[in-house]
Every structure is written in structure tokens, then in C-alpha cells.
Design a protein around this motif. Structure first.
Motif, PDB file in Angstrom:
ATOM      1  N   LEU A  44      50.602  51.358  36.994  1.00 36.69           N
ATOM      2  CA  LEU A  44      50.356  50.425  35.903  1.00 36.69           C
ATOM      3  C   LEU A  44      51.551  49.496  35.757  1.00 36.69           C
ATOM      4  CD1 LEU A  44      49.104  53.031  33.263  1.00 36.69           C
ATOM      5  CD2 LEU A  44      47.701  51.636  34.789  1.00 36.69           C
ATOM      6  N   THR A  89      54.250  39.342  41.729  1.00 37.78           N
ATOM      7  CA  THR A  89      53.259  40.334  41.289  1.00 37.78           C
ATOM      8  C   THR A  89      51.867  39.710  41.305  1.00 37.78           C
ATOM      9  OG1 THR A  89      54.876  41.494  39.910  1.00 37.78           O
ATOM     10  CG2 THR A  89      52.554  41.858  39.389  1.00 37.78           C
ATOM     11  N   VAL A  95      46.236  38.392  40.937  1.00 35.05           N
ATOM     12  CA  VAL A  95      45.895  38.266  39.522  1.00 35.05           C
ATOM     13  C   VAL A  95      46.605  37.045  38.963  1.00 35.05           C
ATOM     14  CG1 VAL A  95      46.020  39.374  37.265  1.00 35.05           C
ATOM     15  CG2 VAL A  95      45.586  40.751  39.288  1.00 35.05           C
ATOM     16  N   GLN A 101      50.219  41.225  29.818  1.00 35.17           N
ATOM     17  CA  GLN A 101      49.199  41.544  30.812  1.00 35.17           C
ATOM     18  C   GLN A 101      49.442  42.946  31.356  1.00 35.17           C
ATOM     19  OE1 GLN A 101      49.358  39.138  34.440  1.00 35.17           O
ATOM     20  NE2 GLN A 101      47.138  38.945  34.363  1.00 35.17           N
ATOM     21  N   LEU A 102      48.352  43.659  31.605  1.00 34.46           N
ATOM     22  CA  LEU A 102      48.425  44.980  32.214  1.00 34.46           C
ATOM     23  C   LEU A 102      47.620  44.962  33.501  1.00 34.46           C
ATOM     24  CD1 LEU A 102      49.388  47.972  31.833  1.00 34.46           C
ATOM     25  CD2 LEU A 102      47.084  48.421  30.961  1.00 34.46           C
ATOM     26  N   LEU A 103      48.243  45.404  34.589  1.00 32.86           N
ATOM     27  CA  LEU A 103      47.578  45.525  35.880  1.00 32.86           C
ATOM     28  C   LEU A 103      47.436  46.996  36.210  1.00 32.86           C
ATOM     29  CD1 LEU A 103      49.057  42.681  35.941  1.00 32.86           C
ATOM     30  CD2 LEU A 103      48.968  42.898  38.390  1.00 32.86           C
ATOM     31  N   THR A 110      44.399  45.643  42.873  1.00 33.44           N
ATOM     32  CA  THR A 110      44.181  45.648  41.432  1.00 33.44           C
ATOM     33  C   THR A 110      42.736  46.048  41.161  1.00 33.44           C
ATOM     34  OG1 THR A 110      45.780  43.863  41.172  1.00 33.44           O
ATOM     35  CG2 THR A 110      44.274  44.259  39.335  1.00 33.44           C
ATOM     36  N   HIS A 113      42.507  44.650  35.221  1.00 33.95           N
ATOM     37  CA  HIS A 113      43.612  43.980  34.564  1.00 33.95           C
ATOM     38  C   HIS A 113      43.093  43.383  33.266  1.00 33.95           C
ATOM     39  CE1 HIS A 113      42.337  39.843  35.640  1.00 33.95           C
ATOM     40  NE2 HIS A 113      41.849  40.445  36.720  1.00 33.95           N
ATOM     41  N   SER A 115      44.582  41.092  29.492  1.00 31.28           N
ATOM     42  CA  SER A 115      45.686  40.449  28.792  1.00 31.28           C
ATOM     43  C   SER A 115      45.419  40.466  27.294  1.00 31.28           C
ATOM     44  CB  SER A 115      45.881  39.014  29.288  1.00 31.28           C
ATOM     45  OG  SER A 115      44.782  38.216  28.903  1.00 31.28           O
ATOM     46  N   ILE A 119      44.044  44.429  26.516  1.00 26.78           N
ATOM     47  CA  ILE A 119      44.831  45.489  27.155  1.00 26.78           C
ATOM     48  C   ILE A 119      44.509  46.828  26.515  1.00 26.78           C
ATOM     49  CG2 ILE A 119      47.185  46.429  27.356  1.00 26.78           C
ATOM     50  CD1 ILE A 119      48.143  43.516  27.786  1.00 26.78           C
TER      51      ILE A 119
END
Length: 128
Positions: A44, A89, A95, A101-103, A110, A113, A115, A119
Motif C-alpha cells: 500500500l 510512482t 496511476v 491518494q492510496l495505491l 495496481t 487506487h 483519492s 480512500i
């Protein structure tokens, strides 16, 4: 003063703060390691803008809701101090940049994802 404290939920007792297992993401070379590690364990990446109040609010909500027993590695990327890492990234994991933002990385790609407020709507348990 007791009624005031009850109304505004303030307390003189310290709250237990949850400590998340953040790993600082500060170099581009770490992205290759994240990709490799994702073959066996979910990775993550939380991208955070330290100058954005919304980003701070979402990060605090994420931290409050995060399951510390989740079988995933959790990276923190300060995108203002590590702009090159943030850009790479996005390229590496395909992305478009947003903040916060969370990936979610599995098997080198990915798989999810989100934002901003979305999230905290992600069910991370589905990806471990």
C-alpha cells in the motif's frame, strides 16, 4: 466544566494513539522493491501532501480506520519533499497523480487506487 467536557467530548485523559507501521517511501529504487514484494504480499502506498488540509484530514481518518493486523506493507510518500518519487510512482504503477491518494499493489500492478474521501471507502481486506 464537566458538562462542557461532555458536550464537546474533551477529556483530560490522554487518548491511546494507534501507531501505523508506516515505511517512508523516499527513493525511486524502493519502487522496484515494492513491485517485487507485491508478488507475495499486498503493498500500500499512501501519497500525502503535507501542505493540504484535506490530505491531512483523509490521512487521519485512514489511520483511525486502518487495521494494523492487515497483512500488507504500508508506505508513506510525502509528495512535496519527494516529487521525483511521486512522479515515478505514477509512471511505474500506471496511476494518474492525485493527492491524497492510496495505491494497492499486488503482483506488480495496481489492483485498486482511490483519492480523497474514496480512500476510506476501499475495503483493503479484499486485496490481501
Amino acid at each position: 466544566m464537566g458538562l462542557f467536557n461532555k458536550l464537546f467530548n474533551s477529556s483530560s485523559e490522554p487518548k491511546d494513539e494507534k501507531v501505523l507501521p508506516w515505511q517512508a517511501l523516499t527513493t525511486v529504487s524502493q519502487l522496484d522493491e515494492i513491485e517485487k514484494r507485491s508478488m507475495g504480499k499486498t503493498q500500500l502506498i499512501f501519497k500525502h501532501s503535507t501542505r493540504c488540509g484535506i490530505s491531512r484530514m483523509v490521512m487521519n481518518q485512514f489511520a483511525a480506520m486502518y487495521d494494523v493486523d492487515l497483512n500488507a506493507d504500508l508506505y508513506y510518500l510525502d509528495l512535496l519533499n519527494y516529487r521525483e518519487v511521486s512522479n515515478e510512482t505514477g509512471y511505474k504503477f500506471q496511476v494518474l497523480h492525485q493527492s491524497p491518494q492510496l495505491l494497492v499493489i499486488r503482483n506488480g500492478v495496481t489492483v485498486a487506487h482511490a483519492s480523497h474521501g474514496a480512500i476510506n471507502d476501499l475495503d483493503l481486506g479484499k486485496f490481501v
